[in-house]
Design a protein around this motif. Structure first.
Motif, PDB file in Angstrom:
ATOM      1  N   ALA A  38       0.828  -1.219   0.000  1.00  0.00           N
ATOM      2  CA  ALA A  38       0.000   0.000   0.000  1.00  0.00           C
ATOM      3  C   ALA A  38       0.861   1.267   0.000  1.00  0.00           C
ATOM      4  O   ALA A  38       0.400   2.338  -0.416  1.00  0.00           O
ATOM      5  CB  ALA A  38      -0.923   0.001   1.210  1.00  0.00           C
ATOM      6  N   GLY A  39       2.098   1.130   0.485  1.00  0.00           N
ATOM      7  CA  GLY A  39       2.996   2.285   0.490  1.00  0.00           C
ATOM      8  C   GLY A  39       3.424   2.737   1.879  1.00  0.00           C
ATOM      9  O   GLY A  39       4.009   3.812   2.039  1.00  0.00           O
ATOM     10  N   LYS A  40       3.192   1.905   2.888  1.00  0.00           N
ATOM     11  CA  LYS A  40       3.495   2.308   4.270  1.00  0.00           C
ATOM     12  C   LYS A  40       4.990   2.503   4.489  1.00  0.00           C
ATOM     13  O   LYS A  40       5.424   3.505   5.060  1.00  0.00           O
ATOM     14  CB  LYS A  40       2.959   1.247   5.254  1.00  0.00           C
ATOM     15  N   THR A  41       5.766   1.518   4.029  1.00  0.00           N
ATOM     16  CA  THR A  41       7.221   1.622   4.207  1.00  0.00           C
ATOM     17  C   THR A  41       7.765   2.794   3.392  1.00  0.00           C
ATOM     18  O   THR A  41       8.642   3.530   3.856  1.00  0.00           O
ATOM     19  CB  THR A  41       7.888   0.293   3.781  1.00  0.00           C
ATOM     20  N   THR A  42       7.215   2.975   2.214  1.00  0.00           N
ATOM     21  CA  THR A  42       7.646   4.096   1.374  1.00  0.00           C
ATOM     22  C   THR A  42       7.365   5.421   2.079  1.00  0.00           C
ATOM     23  O   THR A  42       8.187   6.346   2.038  1.00  0.00           O
ATOM     24  CB  THR A  42       6.913   4.034   0.011  1.00  0.00           C
ATOM     25  N   LEU A  43       6.235   5.511   2.768  1.00  0.00           N
ATOM     26  CA  LEU A  43       5.913   6.719   3.524  1.00  0.00           C
ATOM     27  C   LEU A  43       6.974   6.958   4.607  1.00  0.00           C
ATOM     28  O   LEU A  43       7.501   8.074   4.738  1.00  0.00           O
ATOM     29  CB  LEU A  43       4.508   6.575   4.141  1.00  0.00           C
ATOM     30  N   LEU A  44       7.328   5.925   5.360  1.00  0.00           N
ATOM     31  CA  LEU A  44       8.354   6.105   6.398  1.00  0.00           C
ATOM     32  C   LEU A  44       9.702   6.476   5.785  1.00  0.00           C
ATOM     33  O   LEU A  44      10.439   7.288   6.337  1.00  0.00           O
ATOM     34  CB  LEU A  44       8.530   4.838   7.241  1.00  0.00           C
ATOM     35  N   ARG A  45      10.000   5.896   4.634  1.00  0.00           N
ATOM     36  CA  ARG A  45      11.272   6.240   3.972  1.00  0.00           C
ATOM     37  C   ARG A  45      11.281   7.704   3.549  1.00  0.00           C
ATOM     38  O   ARG A  45      12.301   8.385   3.657  1.00  0.00           O
ATOM     39  CB  ARG A  45      11.502   5.361   2.746  1.00  0.00           C
ATOM     40  N   LEU A  47       9.540  10.081   4.977  1.00  0.00           N
ATOM     41  CA  LEU A  47       9.559  10.932   6.172  1.00  0.00           C
ATOM     42  C   LEU A  47      10.939  10.955   6.811  1.00  0.00           C
ATOM     43  O   LEU A  47      11.312  11.940   7.451  1.00  0.00           O
ATOM     44  CB  LEU A  47       8.531  10.438   7.203  1.00  0.00           C
ATOM     45  N   SER A  48      11.694   9.858   6.648  1.00  0.00           N
ATOM     46  CA  SER A  48      12.992   9.801   7.329  1.00  0.00           C
ATOM     47  C   SER A  48      14.149  10.166   6.404  1.00  0.00           C
ATOM     48  O   SER A  48      15.308   9.988   6.760  1.00  0.00           O
ATOM     49  CB  SER A  48      13.204   8.419   7.934  1.00  0.00           C
ATOM     50  N   GLY A  49      13.843  10.671   5.201  1.00  0.00           N
ATOM     51  CA  GLY A  49      14.891  11.207   4.334  1.00  0.00           C
ATOM     52  C   GLY A  49      15.649  10.167   3.536  1.00  0.00           C
ATOM     53  O   GLY A  49      16.658  10.474   2.914  1.00  0.00           O
ATOM     54  N   ILE A  50      15.160   8.927   3.529  1.00  0.00           N
ATOM     55  CA  ILE A  50      15.849   7.887   2.743  1.00  0.00           C
ATOM     56  C   ILE A  50      15.520   8.058   1.268  1.00  0.00           C
ATOM     57  O   ILE A  50      16.369   7.868   0.408  1.00  0.00           O
ATOM     58  CB  ILE A  50      15.450   6.480   3.249  1.00  0.00           C
ATOM     59  N   ILE A  51      14.276   8.417   0.979  1.00  0.00           N
ATOM     60  CA  ILE A  51      13.941   8.831  -0.385  1.00  0.00           C
ATOM     61  C   ILE A  51      13.391  10.259  -0.329  1.00  0.00           C
ATOM     62  O   ILE A  51      12.908  10.702   0.709  1.00  0.00           O
ATOM     63  CB  ILE A  51      12.928   7.867  -1.079  1.00  0.00           C
ATOM     64  N   GLN A  52      13.497  10.944  -1.436  1.00  0.00           N
ATOM     65  CA  GLN A  52      13.079  12.343  -1.476  1.00  0.00           C
ATOM     66  C   GLN A  52      11.636  12.442  -1.982  1.00  0.00           C
ATOM     67  O   GLN A  52      11.316  11.864  -3.022  1.00  0.00           O
ATOM     68  CB  GLN A  52      13.969  13.121  -2.464  1.00  0.00           C
ATOM     69  N   PRO A  53      10.790  13.187  -1.284  1.00  0.00           N
ATOM     70  CA  PRO A  53       9.437  13.409  -1.804  1.00  0.00           C
ATOM     71  C   PRO A  53       9.510  14.185  -3.129  1.00  0.00           C
ATOM     72  O   PRO A  53      10.423  14.991  -3.314  1.00  0.00           O
ATOM     73  CB  PRO A  53       8.782  14.283  -0.731  1.00  0.00           C
ATOM     74  N   THR A  54       8.576  13.910  -4.019  1.00  0.00           N
ATOM     75  CA  THR A  54       8.556  14.641  -5.286  1.00  0.00           C
ATOM     76  C   THR A  54       7.604  15.838  -5.220  1.00  0.00           C
ATOM     77  O   THR A  54       7.660  16.731  -6.058  1.00  0.00           O
ATOM     78  CB  THR A  54       8.134  13.706  -6.442  1.00  0.00           C
ATOM     79  N   GLN A  55       6.718  15.830  -4.236  1.00  0.00           N
ATOM     80  CA  GLN A  55       5.781  16.944  -4.024  1.00  0.00           C
ATOM     81  C   GLN A  55       5.349  16.924  -2.574  1.00  0.00           C
ATOM     82  O   GLN A  55       5.398  15.867  -1.936  1.00  0.00           O
ATOM     83  CB  GLN A  55       4.511  16.684  -4.843  1.00  0.00           C
ATOM     84  N   GLY A  56       4.864  18.057  -2.100  1.00  0.00           N
ATOM     85  CA  GLY A  56       4.275  18.109  -0.764  1.00  0.00           C
ATOM     86  C   GLY A  56       5.261  18.591   0.290  1.00  0.00           C
ATOM     87  O   GLY A  56       6.399  18.957  -0.020  1.00  0.00           O
TER      88      GLY A  56
END
Ligand code: ATP
Length: 235
Positions: A38-45, A47-56
């Motif tokens: 669903a994207g839960k781990t991606t959300l934590l990543r 939020l914790s700076g492991i991946i960069q948000p593309t918007q928001g």
């Protein structure tokens, strides 16, 4: 404490999160639940700076921390315990804990934090000279949580803490989560063990296909028909 607004993130061209909004107030336990993928781990990543948000936007204590790197977020007290424990298997328990205090925020408090985590998990003190890789799965999860605490978090985000653990160990870990909450640390729990997570959560969000499908108090979601059917396997 932590506020997330219209967050988009993913991997390369594959977008996984499509505009997540959520709020975590100081001292709350907030659960994030949802099916596999669903994207839960991606959300934590994100939020914790492991991946960069593309918007928001992500705000921590009112400060815009969107896109900040992990070490800067850890300095500000936003700390994640990743899924799978990730201990250094050939280092002692004590060493695993000590190196978690690498930030200038945490370093001065190491002795005091070690005392606290040993009080929370006495078995870790008994095993402090043992190599991380020789501990049971449950004990390794305790070390992983303890490392998060040694980093002196304002917000501690835990990814799938109960995954692969025996029921008695899951109860032990959740007891610790309640004790951590009682010390004033704000907690975000990502869990597939929905019933445990909702039983401790003040509030919860259900993520589906990278979006928030439902949110409410832990109790409201425990009583919600759809949540009971889809996530709790109850009629
Ligand atoms: P699970 O509990 O199974 O981990 P989840 O809700 O945490 O589920 P994510 O791990 O965030 O879900 O995965 C969401 C989507 O992102 C999935 O379709 C997954 O295949 C994809 N994905 C996850 N990690 C990567 C990656 N490193 N590269 C590319 N795609 C990925």
């Amino acid at each position: 404490m932590l506020s997330v607004e219209n967050l988009h993130a993913g991997y390369g061209d594959a977008e996984v999160l499509f505009g997540i909004d959520l709020q975590v107030e100081k001292g709350e336990v907030v659960a994030i639940v949802g099916s596999n993928g669903a994207g839960k781990t991606t959300l934590l990543r994100a939020l914790s700076g492991i991946i960069q948000p593309t918007q928001g936007h992500v705000r921590l204590l009112g400060e815009d921390v969107t896109g900040m790197h992990t070490h800067n977020l850890v300095e500000k007290g936003l700390v994640m315990v990743p899924e799978g424990r990730r201990l250094f298997p050939r280092m002692s328990v004590r060493r695993n804990l000590e190196i978690a205090a690498y930030s200038s925020r945490a370093r001065p408090h190491l002795a005091e934090q070690l005392r606290e985590v040993y009080e929370l998990f006495p078995i870790l003190q008994e095993r402090s000279d043992q190599l991380g890789g020789t501990l049971s799965g449950g004990q390794q999860q305790m070390v992983a949580i303890a490392r998060g605490l040694v980093a002196t978090p304002e917000v501690l985000m835990l990814d799938e803490v109960s995954l692969g653990l025996a029921p008695v160990m899951i109860s032990r870990v959740y007891e610790a989560i309640r004790a951590i909450r009682d010390t004033g640390v704000t907690l975000v729990l990502v869990e597939q063990n929905v019933s445990q997570a909702l039983s401790v959560a003040d509030r919860a969000y259900v993520i589906q296909h990278g979006q928030v499908a439902l949110s409410g108090s832990g109790k409201e979601l425990q009583d919600n028909e759809e949540v009971r059917r889809v996530y709790l396997g109850l009629g």
